[in-house]
Write a protein that holds these residues in place. Structure first.
Motif, mmCIF file in Angstrom:
data_model
loop_
_atom_site.group_PDB
_atom_site.id
_atom_site.type_symbol
_atom_site.label_atom_id
_atom_site.label_comp_id
_atom_site.label_asym_id
_atom_site.label_seq_id
_atom_site.Cartn_x
_atom_site.Cartn_y
_atom_site.Cartn_z
ATOM 1 N N GLN A 255 -24.939 7.397 -11.127
ATOM 2 C CA GLN A 255 -26.317 7.753 -10.708
ATOM 3 C C GLN A 255 -26.043 6.709 -8.927
ATOM 4 O OE1 GLN A 255 -29.359 7.237 -13.461
ATOM 5 N NE2 GLN A 255 -28.012 8.148 -14.966
ATOM 6 N N THR A 256 -25.646 5.015 -9.165
ATOM 7 C CA THR A 256 -26.219 4.542 -7.660
ATOM 8 C C THR A 256 -24.296 5.310 -7.131
ATOM 9 O OG1 THR A 256 -24.583 3.083 -8.552
ATOM 10 C CG2 THR A 256 -26.441 3.488 -9.458
ATOM 11 N N GLY A 257 -23.339 4.933 -7.364
ATOM 12 C CA GLY A 257 -22.285 5.915 -6.432
ATOM 13 C C GLY A 257 -21.611 4.344 -5.634
ATOM 14 N N VAL A 258 -21.867 3.216 -6.634
ATOM 15 C CA VAL A 258 -20.908 2.334 -6.823
ATOM 16 C C VAL A 258 -20.869 1.737 -8.130
ATOM 17 C CG1 VAL A 258 -22.144 1.707 -4.623
ATOM 18 C CG2 VAL A 258 -23.412 0.657 -5.928
ATOM 19 N N SER A 259 -19.464 1.035 -8.613
ATOM 20 C CA SER A 259 -19.713 0.384 -10.049
ATOM 21 C C SER A 259 -20.209 -0.675 -10.285
ATOM 22 C CB SER A 259 -18.115 -0.154 -9.750
ATOM 23 O OG SER A 259 -18.095 -1.060 -9.134
ATOM 24 N N PRO A 260 -20.818 -0.779 -10.666
ATOM 25 C CA PRO A 260 -21.604 -2.515 -11.161
ATOM 26 C C PRO A 260 -20.863 -3.931 -10.827
ATOM 27 C CG PRO A 260 -20.941 -0.655 -13.549
ATOM 28 C CD PRO A 260 -20.251 -0.687 -12.860
ATOM 29 N N GLY A 261 -19.600 -4.254 -10.540
ATOM 30 C CA GLY A 261 -19.313 -5.401 -10.482
ATOM 31 C C GLY A 261 -19.671 -5.104 -8.364
ATOM 32 N N ARG A 262 -19.240 -3.895 -7.993
ATOM 33 C CA ARG A 262 -19.520 -3.827 -6.891
ATOM 34 C C ARG A 262 -20.720 -4.428 -6.510
ATOM 35 N NH1 ARG A 262 -19.450 -5.329 -1.925
ATOM 36 N NH2 ARG A 262 -19.574 -4.241 -0.256
ATOM 37 N N TYR A 263 -22.073 -3.347 -7.838
ATOM 38 C CA TYR A 263 -23.474 -3.927 -7.050
ATOM 39 C C TYR A 263 -23.905 -5.126 -7.306
ATOM 40 C CZ TYR A 263 -28.566 -2.842 -7.264
ATOM 41 O OH TYR A 263 -29.830 -2.684 -7.166
ATOM 42 N N VAL A 264 -22.919 -5.585 -8.073
ATOM 43 C CA VAL A 264 -23.435 -7.345 -8.630
ATOM 44 C C VAL A 264 -22.671 -7.970 -7.312
ATOM 45 C CG1 VAL A 264 -22.813 -9.064 -10.340
ATOM 46 C CG2 VAL A 264 -23.609 -7.234 -10.865
ATOM 47 N N GLU A 265 -21.679 -7.387 -7.052
ATOM 48 C CA GLU A 265 -21.404 -8.058 -5.693
ATOM 49 C C GLU A 265 -22.010 -8.440 -3.824
ATOM 50 O OE1 GLU A 265 -17.429 -7.696 -3.131
ATOM 51 O OE2 GLU A 265 -16.924 -8.250 -5.127
ATOM 52 N N ARG A 266 -22.422 -7.147 -4.265
ATOM 53 C CA ARG A 266 -23.791 -6.693 -2.866
ATOM 54 C C ARG A 266 -24.800 -7.759 -3.197
ATOM 55 N NH1 ARG A 266 -23.858 -3.512 1.266
ATOM 56 N NH2 ARG A 266 -25.530 -4.041 2.759
ATOM 57 N N ALA A 267 -25.172 -7.462 -4.269
ATOM 58 C CA ALA A 267 -26.866 -7.894 -4.817
ATOM 59 C C ALA A 267 -26.561 -10.178 -4.538
ATOM 60 C CB ALA A 267 -27.078 -7.975 -6.349
ATOM 61 N N ARG A 268 -25.421 -10.123 -4.798
ATOM 62 C CA ARG A 268 -25.141 -11.997 -4.947
ATOM 63 C C ARG A 268 -25.003 -12.136 -2.838
ATOM 64 N NH1 ARG A 268 -21.439 -12.369 -10.022
ATOM 65 N NH2 ARG A 268 -22.944 -13.198 -11.899
ATOM 66 N N ALA A 269 -24.235 -11.103 -2.743
ATOM 67 C CA ALA A 269 -23.919 -11.666 -0.963
ATOM 68 C C ALA A 269 -24.948 -11.215 -0.396
ATOM 69 C CB ALA A 269 -22.905 -10.318 -0.513
ATOM 70 N N ASP A 270 -26.023 -10.737 -0.284
ATOM 71 C CA ASP A 270 -27.358 -10.712 0.025
ATOM 72 C C ASP A 270 -28.587 -11.818 -0.245
ATOM 73 O OD1 ASP A 270 -27.445 -8.435 1.177
ATOM 74 O OD2 ASP A 270 -28.335 -6.802 -0.952
ATOM 75 N N TYR A 299 -17.147 -17.059 0.903
ATOM 76 C CA TYR A 299 -16.694 -17.284 1.711
ATOM 77 C C TYR A 299 -15.880 -15.409 1.739
ATOM 78 C CZ TYR A 299 -13.613 -17.201 6.265
ATOM 79 O OH TYR A 299 -12.796 -16.877 7.221
ATOM 80 N N ARG A 300 -15.028 -15.223 0.236
ATOM 81 C CA ARG A 300 -14.185 -14.414 0.394
ATOM 82 C C ARG A 300 -15.145 -13.187 0.485
ATOM 83 N NH1 ARG A 300 -11.393 -15.451 -3.433
ATOM 84 N NH2 ARG A 300 -13.137 -14.480 -5.149
ATOM 85 N N VAL A 301 -16.392 -12.991 -0.442
ATOM 86 C CA VAL A 301 -17.439 -12.255 -0.464
ATOM 87 C C VAL A 301 -18.032 -12.477 0.696
ATOM 88 C CG1 VAL A 301 -18.766 -11.047 -1.744
ATOM 89 C CG2 VAL A 301 -17.495 -12.529 -2.952
ATOM 90 N N PHE A 302 -18.480 -12.824 1.916
ATOM 91 C CA PHE A 302 -18.758 -12.919 2.603
ATOM 92 C C PHE A 302 -18.684 -11.958 3.860
ATOM 93 C CE2 PHE A 302 -23.769 -13.763 3.726
ATOM 94 C CZ PHE A 302 -23.366 -14.783 5.069
ATOM 95 N N ARG A 303 -16.770 -12.313 4.053
ATOM 96 C CA ARG A 303 -15.990 -11.856 5.002
ATOM 97 C C ARG A 303 -16.023 -10.342 4.240
ATOM 98 N NH1 ARG A 303 -14.437 -13.852 10.023
ATOM 99 N NH2 ARG A 303 -12.983 -12.226 9.937
ATOM 100 N N ARG A 304 -15.838 -10.262 3.033
ATOM 101 C CA ARG A 304 -15.728 -8.746 2.766
ATOM 102 C C ARG A 304 -16.864 -7.807 3.131
ATOM 103 N NH1 ARG A 304 -13.006 -9.128 -2.149
ATOM 104 N NH2 ARG A 304 -15.041 -9.516 -2.812
ATOM 105 N N THR A 305 -17.997 -7.929 2.584
ATOM 106 C CA THR A 305 -19.527 -7.649 2.822
ATOM 107 C C THR A 305 -19.839 -7.633 3.808
ATOM 108 O OG1 THR A 305 -19.643 -8.637 0.809
ATOM 109 C CG2 THR A 305 -22.172 -7.578 1.457
ATOM 110 N N TRP A 306 -19.742 -8.716 4.970
ATOM 111 C CA TRP A 306 -20.492 -8.784 6.108
ATOM 112 C C TRP A 306 -19.590 -8.729 7.562
ATOM 113 C CZ3 TRP A 306 -24.287 -6.927 4.601
ATOM 114 C CH2 TRP A 306 -25.296 -7.348 3.305
ATOM 115 N N ARG A 307 -17.915 -9.697 7.056
ATOM 116 C CA ARG A 307 -17.329 -8.855 8.551
ATOM 117 C C ARG A 307 -17.650 -10.075 8.993
ATOM 118 N NH1 ARG A 307 -17.469 -3.845 6.709
ATOM 119 N NH2 ARG A 307 -14.876 -3.035 6.197
ATOM 120 N N ILE A 308 -17.586 -10.912 8.064
ATOM 121 C CA ILE A 308 -18.020 -13.065 9.125
ATOM 122 C C ILE A 308 -18.230 -13.796 7.784
ATOM 123 C CG2 ILE A 308 -20.699 -12.248 8.822
ATOM 124 C CD1 ILE A 308 -21.520 -13.653 11.697
#
Length: 322
Positions: A255-270, A299-308
């Protein structure tokens, strides 16, 4: 003393440009109490009825010329009629006068054009609705126009993108006055995204995920967004949703197009991005409060999510005087 907010409107203004921030300030006043909230005043060139572009008419008790004394925050709204009103000298001069007494000068949407006409954005970085950014850039070359962010702060001047970005701007002002926890409570009660960072693009979706068809999953999304440092492992989320882990993972992804783990990671990165932009917290505290745990993970999540890197992002997007 309550902070005095003067919101300037005109015939044909965008109603939500006024109503969204007004609701944020009013709810913040309720939450803080004790005479440390906000007192909202509407002003127009002439007192009386003013009709928004959607046909809703509001009563404005005060003309610009009647507004006296110091103003905490001056806010100028936008609308389809901005092009007409930016040529009204009484409006422009009244706004220029009030800006001289205001602690903060702000605009929502194309209201930035009126601030620019008053000379209040000269030498400053500013944004507006992307449709109006070309006009702002061409007509006012002394303004450093950045059409991408949802809001921009330059000193005591804040400008925001179109319509709903006024809510983000108001939440940022509340956070500056009362702290991020009050802003978070306001956002949760209004069921809006929790203080999207000003550097976020007008053209991006806050989470990069679809809204689920299922109401329990929509509620779960809101819970994740509001509690990034909580237990957001699949077993805990599945239990909150009332599903088995396997069924929950399948339905959430479908229903969201992303896995729960990916959604949580993106929420934390935001959340980490927001904290880097509006606080001076060291990276270990940013990692902890965003739910990422350690600076290495941040650092790892930020680089993977925002490429910075987190440090590069803070240097580029941290709001002035935050």
């Amino acid at each position: 003393m309550d902070r005095r907010i003067v919101i300037v409107v005109f015939e044909g203004f965008q109603l939500f440009d006024m109503a969204g921030p007004a609701d944020v300030f009013a709810l913040a006043s309720t939450l803080t109490g004790g005479g440390d909230g906000y007192r909202i005043e509407l002003a127009a060139v002439r007192a009386g009825e003013v009709t928004a572009q959607n046909g809703v008419t509001i009563a404005v008790r005060t003309s610009l010329g009647q507004v006296g004394g110091d103003v905490d925050t001056l806010m100028v709204v936008g609308g389809f009629s901005t092009g007409e009103w930016m040529r009204d000298r009484e409006l422009v001069e009244g706004i220029r006068r009030l800006a001289g007494t205001a602690r903060r000068v702000t605009s929502v949407c194309s209201g930035a054009l009126i601030l620019a006409e008053a000379g209040l954005l000269d030498g400053r970085r500013a944004t507006t609705h992307w449709l109006a950014s070309g006009v702002l850039r061409d007509r006012y070359p002394a303004v450093e126009v950045d059409a991408d962010p949802i809001y921009v702060r330059d000193g005591h001047t804040w400008t925001s993108a179109g319509v709903s970005a006024g809510v983000d701007l108001a939440l940022a002002l509340v956070a500056e006055d009362h702290g991020h926890e009050v802003a978070r409570q306001v956002a949760c009660r209004l069921v809006v995204y929790l203080h999207r960072p000003g550097g976020q693009s007008q053209f991006s979706t806050p989470m990069g995920a679809a809204a689920p068809r299922s109401e329990p999953l929509r509620e779960l999304q809101a819970f994740i967004d509001a509690n990034p440092a909580g237990d957001l492992r699949v077993p805990a989320l599945a239990s909150r949703a009332g599903m088995s882990e396997r069924h929950f993972s399948r339905v959430f992804t479908e229903q969201t197009g992303v896995s729960p783990g990916r959604y949580v990671e993106r929420a934390r990165a935001d959340t980490a991005r927001r904290l880097l932009e509006i606080t001076d917290h060291p990276l270990d505290r940013v990692a902890r409060e965003s739910g990422l745990g350690r600076p290495e993970t941040l650092y790892r999540v930020f680089r993977r999510t925002w490429r910075i890197s987190p440090g590069d992002y803070r240097r580029r997007f941290r709001t002035k005087e935050s």
